[in-house]
Design a protein around this motif. Structure first.
Motif, PDB file in Angstrom:
ATOM      1  N   GLN A  25       0.858  -1.160   0.049  1.00 46.08           N
ATOM      2  CA  GLN A  25       0.075   0.026  -0.034  1.00 46.08           C
ATOM      3  C   GLN A  25       0.851   1.235  -0.003  1.00 46.08           C
ATOM      4  O   GLN A  25       1.724   1.278   0.667  1.00 46.08           O
ATOM      5  N   THR A  52       0.931   3.895   1.466  1.00 52.51           N
ATOM      6  CA  THR A  52       0.417   4.752   2.834  1.00 52.51           C
ATOM      7  C   THR A  52       1.651   5.101   3.682  1.00 52.51           C
ATOM      8  O   THR A  52       1.199   5.429   4.753  1.00 52.51           O
ATOM      9  N   HIS A  58       9.105   0.247   5.458  1.00 58.90           N
ATOM     10  CA  HIS A  58      10.019  -0.165   6.625  1.00 58.90           C
ATOM     11  C   HIS A  58      10.685  -1.433   6.533  1.00 58.90           C
ATOM     12  O   HIS A  58      10.420  -2.109   5.638  1.00 58.90           O
ATOM     13  N   GLY A 117      10.000  -4.110   8.241  1.00 63.72           N
ATOM     14  CA  GLY A 117       9.150  -5.241   8.165  1.00 63.72           C
ATOM     15  C   GLY A 117       8.514  -5.476   6.665  1.00 63.72           C
ATOM     16  O   GLY A 117       8.445  -6.429   6.363  1.00 63.72           O
ATOM     17  N   ASN A 118       8.245  -4.356   5.952  1.00 59.18           N
ATOM     18  CA  ASN A 118       7.981  -4.756   4.558  1.00 59.18           C
ATOM     19  C   ASN A 118       9.023  -5.025   3.694  1.00 59.18           C
ATOM     20  O   ASN A 118       8.677  -5.938   2.959  1.00 59.18           O
ATOM     21  N   LYS A 125      -7.804  -2.317  12.664  1.00 62.10           N
ATOM     22  CA  LYS A 125      -7.613  -1.251  11.921  1.00 62.10           C
ATOM     23  C   LYS A 125      -8.938  -0.384  12.273  1.00 62.10           C
ATOM     24  O   LYS A 125      -8.670   0.991  12.380  1.00 62.10           O
ATOM     25  N   GLY A 134       3.841 -11.000   4.323  1.00 67.39           N
ATOM     26  CA  GLY A 134       4.039 -11.313   5.858  1.00 67.39           C
ATOM     27  C   GLY A 134       2.895 -11.810   6.611  1.00 67.39           C
ATOM     28  O   GLY A 134       2.113 -12.150   5.823  1.00 67.39           O
ATOM     29  N   ASP A 170       1.085 -11.136   8.743  1.00 69.22           N
ATOM     30  CA  ASP A 170      -0.097 -10.531   9.097  1.00 69.22           C
ATOM     31  C   ASP A 170      -1.285 -10.653   7.912  1.00 69.22           C
ATOM     32  O   ASP A 170      -2.428 -10.462   8.130  1.00 69.22           O
ATOM     33  N   GLY A 211      11.967 -13.169   8.555  1.00 70.68           N
ATOM     34  CA  GLY A 211      11.368 -11.897   8.116  1.00 70.68           C
ATOM     35  C   GLY A 211       9.851 -11.833   8.464  1.00 70.68           C
ATOM     36  O   GLY A 211       9.182 -10.741   8.181  1.00 70.68           O
ATOM     37  N   ALA A 212       9.041 -12.942   8.312  1.00 70.47           N
ATOM     38  CA  ALA A 212       7.731 -12.816   8.207  1.00 70.47           C
ATOM     39  C   ALA A 212       7.006 -11.887   9.190  1.00 70.47           C
ATOM     40  O   ALA A 212       5.999 -11.565   8.814  1.00 70.47           O
ATOM     41  N   ILE A 228       8.009  -8.776  11.675  1.00 61.00           N
ATOM     42  CA  ILE A 228       8.973  -8.161  12.294  1.00 61.00           C
ATOM     43  C   ILE A 228       8.269  -7.060  13.271  1.00 61.00           C
ATOM     44  O   ILE A 228       7.177  -6.423  12.682  1.00 61.00           O
ATOM     45  N   LYS A 265       3.107  -5.415  15.699  1.00 56.98           N
ATOM     46  CA  LYS A 265       4.019  -5.402  14.445  1.00 56.98           C
ATOM     47  C   LYS A 265       4.604  -4.146  14.051  1.00 56.98           C
ATOM     48  O   LYS A 265       4.039  -3.080  14.348  1.00 56.98           O
ATOM     49  N   MET A 266       5.811  -4.020  13.348  1.00 57.77           N
ATOM     50  CA  MET A 266       6.344  -2.653  12.767  1.00 57.77           C
ATOM     51  C   MET A 266       5.526  -2.396  11.843  1.00 57.77           C
ATOM     52  O   MET A 266       4.928  -3.190  11.022  1.00 57.77           O
ATOM     53  N   SER A 267       5.059  -1.135  11.915  1.00 61.02           N
ATOM     54  CA  SER A 267       3.896  -0.612  10.992  1.00 61.02           C
ATOM     55  C   SER A 267       4.246   0.785  10.315  1.00 61.02           C
ATOM     56  O   SER A 267       4.777   1.644  11.404  1.00 61.02           O
ATOM     57  N   LYS A 268       3.980   1.112   9.125  1.00 64.07           N
ATOM     58  CA  LYS A 268       4.165   2.590   8.805  1.00 64.07           C
ATOM     59  C   LYS A 268       3.063   3.500   9.666  1.00 64.07           C
ATOM     60  O   LYS A 268       3.630   4.624   9.590  1.00 64.07           O
ATOM     61  N   SER A 269       1.830   3.012   9.991  1.00 64.59           N
ATOM     62  CA  SER A 269       1.067   3.871  10.775  1.00 64.59           C
ATOM     63  C   SER A 269       1.156   4.263  12.209  1.00 64.59           C
ATOM     64  O   SER A 269       0.604   4.707  12.823  1.00 64.59           O
TER      65      SER A 269
HETATM   66  N1  AQP Z   1       5.966  -5.998  10.506  1.00 65.00           N
HETATM   67  C1  AQP Z   1       5.988  -6.576   9.452  1.00 65.00           C
HETATM   68  N2  AQP Z   1       6.749  -7.808   9.125  1.00 65.00           N
HETATM   69  C2  AQP Z   1       6.772  -8.546   8.285  1.00 65.00           C
HETATM   70  N3  AQP Z   1       6.167  -8.309   6.961  1.00 65.00           N
HETATM   71  C3  AQP Z   1       5.336  -7.130   6.897  1.00 65.00           C
HETATM   72  N4  AQP Z   1       4.471  -6.445   6.184  1.00 65.00           N
HETATM   73  C4  AQP Z   1       3.923  -5.251   6.853  1.00 65.00           C
HETATM   74  N5  AQP Z   1       4.346  -5.112   8.107  1.00 65.00           N
HETATM   75  C5  AQP Z   1       5.244  -6.232   8.159  1.00 65.00           C
HETATM   76  C6  AQP Z   1       4.363  -7.068   4.746  1.00 65.00           C
HETATM   77  O1  AQP Z   1       4.557  -6.040   3.999  1.00 65.00           O
HETATM   78  C7  AQP Z   1       3.682  -6.093   2.705  1.00 65.00           C
HETATM   79  C8  AQP Z   1       3.052  -4.745   2.373  1.00 65.00           C
HETATM   80  O2  AQP Z   1       2.319  -4.303   3.534  1.00 65.00           O
HETATM   81  P1  AQP Z   1       1.286  -3.291   3.393  1.00 65.00           P
HETATM   82  O3  AQP Z   1       2.029  -1.798   3.497  1.00 65.00           O
HETATM   83  O4  AQP Z   1       0.457  -3.467   2.181  1.00 65.00           O
HETATM   84  O5  AQP Z   1       0.355  -3.263   4.451  1.00 65.00           O
HETATM   85  P2  AQP Z   1       0.401  -3.665   5.898  1.00 65.00           P
HETATM   86  O6  AQP Z   1       0.653  -4.930   6.119  1.00 65.00           O
HETATM   87  O7  AQP Z   1      -0.961  -2.928   6.562  1.00 65.00           O
HETATM   88  O8  AQP Z   1       1.799  -2.767   6.365  1.00 65.00           O
HETATM   89  P3  AQP Z   1       1.909  -1.903   7.457  1.00 65.00           P
HETATM   90  O9  AQP Z   1       3.278  -1.237   7.568  1.00 65.00           O
HETATM   91  O10 AQP Z   1       1.202  -2.216   8.919  1.00 65.00           O
HETATM   92  O11 AQP Z   1       1.296  -0.649   7.108  1.00 65.00           O
HETATM   93  P4  AQP Z   1      -0.050   0.318   7.621  1.00 65.00           P
HETATM   94  O12 AQP Z   1       0.329   1.112   8.780  1.00 65.00           O
HETATM   95  O13 AQP Z   1      -0.357   1.429   6.452  1.00 65.00           O
HETATM   96  O14 AQP Z   1      -1.439  -0.508   7.772  1.00 65.00           O
HETATM   97  C9  AQP Z   1       2.591  -7.130   3.141  1.00 65.00           C
HETATM   98  O15 AQP Z   1       3.002  -8.464   2.467  1.00 65.00           O
HETATM   99  C10 AQP Z   1       2.680  -7.241   4.546  1.00 65.00           C
HETATM  100  O16 AQP Z   1       2.343  -8.528   5.270  1.00 65.00           O
END
Ligand code: AQP
Length: 345
Positions: A20, A22, A26, A28-29, A122, A156, A158, A194-195, A197, A206-210
């Motif tokens: 995404q 968004t 990071h 994790g991605n 979410k 990942g 999630d 790394g599945a 992070i 989980k490590m997250s952009k948001s």
């Molecule tokens: N912490 C993580 N560890 C391993 N894999 C991860 N992914 C996300 N966070 C981790 C994997 O990255 C891919 C793209 O994810 P995404 O950005 O489309 O959506 P997300 O899973 O919702 O990632 P974020 O960082 O948590 O974004 P926000 O904060 O915007 O919701 C996917 O394959 C995901 O599994």
């Protein structure tokens, strides 16, 4: 829910995944997804999408969406995706995603959707105010994959539940319309150190952009100083030095996460990391981890900045990718419309 498909799917192997737009990508991605994308392009037909339709399910921002889409495309290329080998495109530029979502909405069951934990996370406490798009996100994800009859999906951990739902939707479509094996039941490719992070500030999240705290994650655009600082400030615990075996990581989520990050970056396993660092203090381990991360990420960061300076090249890649993706999806969508039985003159 069980898969009723008895015959193996006979179509070609095809990989699909997306990220995404968004915010900044990071570690994790990178470890959970992008690193796997790059490895798979060597021996598979791969489609990698910037999933901008997913991005508008929460707080859409017209002023930044196009640029964030380019940034994800730049990250794909900087991590090593070769646009000659992989099809790199923006989701909204291929109409099959939205059209197939509607058809699959009519196949999906409310009970299945209501079990999706990511929606609950979410949407937060006030789910009544969440967008219908956020609730429907997993069906759009199923459509993303099935519009190309993709057979393998690197993601990942999630995303595991969403992939299981995609298999259920594909299976139900095949059974409802009596077209066995029309859609494959796609396999998730999740395994690996790394599945999952976790946040550097909380080993249970989980490590997250948001995440509002930038110290919780290593961004792909962080420079060496920021990476060193973030690992230095990463939360650990007061239970002593690094353990010598994996059993010693139990109930130490933050230490477990740092060891997992090291293992994923070094291409090894947690036990090998503990064999080297077991019994040593975090004052030794954290700088070693930071050095490893900098060595790994700084060439990516440099390439990413170069790509971002060349907007014309990114736009060319996305345009070409959209045309190639559309060529694959079109005949599949023609078949879907025939199977459903729509009127055509
Ligand atoms: N912490 C993580 N560890 C391993 N894999 C991860 N992914 C996300 N966070 C981790 C994997 O990255 C891919 C793209 O994810 P995404 O950005 O489309 O959506 P997300 O899973 O919702 O990632 P974020 O960082 O948590 O974004 P926000 O904060 O915007 O919701 C996917 O394959 C995901 O599994």
């Amino acid at each position: 829910m069980t898969d009723h498909q008895t015959q193996p799917y006979a179509g070609p192997e095809r990989v699909f995944s997306g990220v995404q737009p968004t915010g900044a990508l990071h570690l994790g991605n990178y470890l959970g997804a992008l690193k796997k994308f790059v490895a798979l392009q060597e021996d598979h037909e791969c489609l990698y999408c910037v999933v901008d339709l997913h991005a508008i399910t929460v707080n859409p921002d017209p002023a930044t969406l196009a640029q964030q889409t380019r940034e994800i495309a730049a990250a794909y290329l900087a991590c090593g995706l070769d646009p000659e080998k992989s099809i790199v495109f923006a989701q909204s530029s291929v109409p099959a995603h939205t059209e197939l979502t509607w058809y699959l909405n009519c196949v999906s069951r409310m009970g299945w959707m209501e079990r999706m934990t990511q929606f609950k996370d979410k949407a937060g406490k006030d789910a009544q105010r969440a967008s219908v798009g956020l609730f429907d996100y997993p069906v759009l994800m199923a459509a993303d994959i099935l519009a190309y009859k993709a057979t393998h999906v690197p993601v990942g951990d999630d995303q595991k539940q969403h992939l299981e739902l995609t298999r259920d939707i594909a299976d139900k479509f095949n059974r409802d319309f009596d077209t066995p094996n029309f859609f494959p039941l796609p396999e998730p490719l999740i395994k690996g150190p790394g599945a999952r992070i976790m946040s550097l500030k909380d080993g249970t999240k989980k490590m997250s952009k948001s995440d509002p705290s930038d110290l919780s994650r290593i961004n792909l655009i962080d420079d060496a100083d920021a990476i060193v600082k973030k690992f230095k400030k990463a939360k650990t615990d007061v239970l002593g030095d690094m353990p010598e075996t994996e059993a010693g990581l139990k109930d130490r989520p933050e230490v477990d996460n740092l060891v997992g990050i090291y293992a994923a970056l070094a291409g090894t396993d947690k036990q090998a990391v503990l064999t080297e660092y077991g019994g040593k203090g975090f004052g030794t381990f954290k700088p070693a981890l930071a050095d490893l991360a900098v060595a790994h990420l700084s060439p990516i960061t440099t390439r990413m900045r170069n790509y971002l300076d060349d907007r014309g090249e990114i736009d060319r890649v996305l345009k070409d990718g959209a045309a190639r993706a559309d060529t694959i999806a079109r005949p599949i969508m023609d078949d879907v419309r025939k199977i459903i039985g729509f009127w055509r003159s």
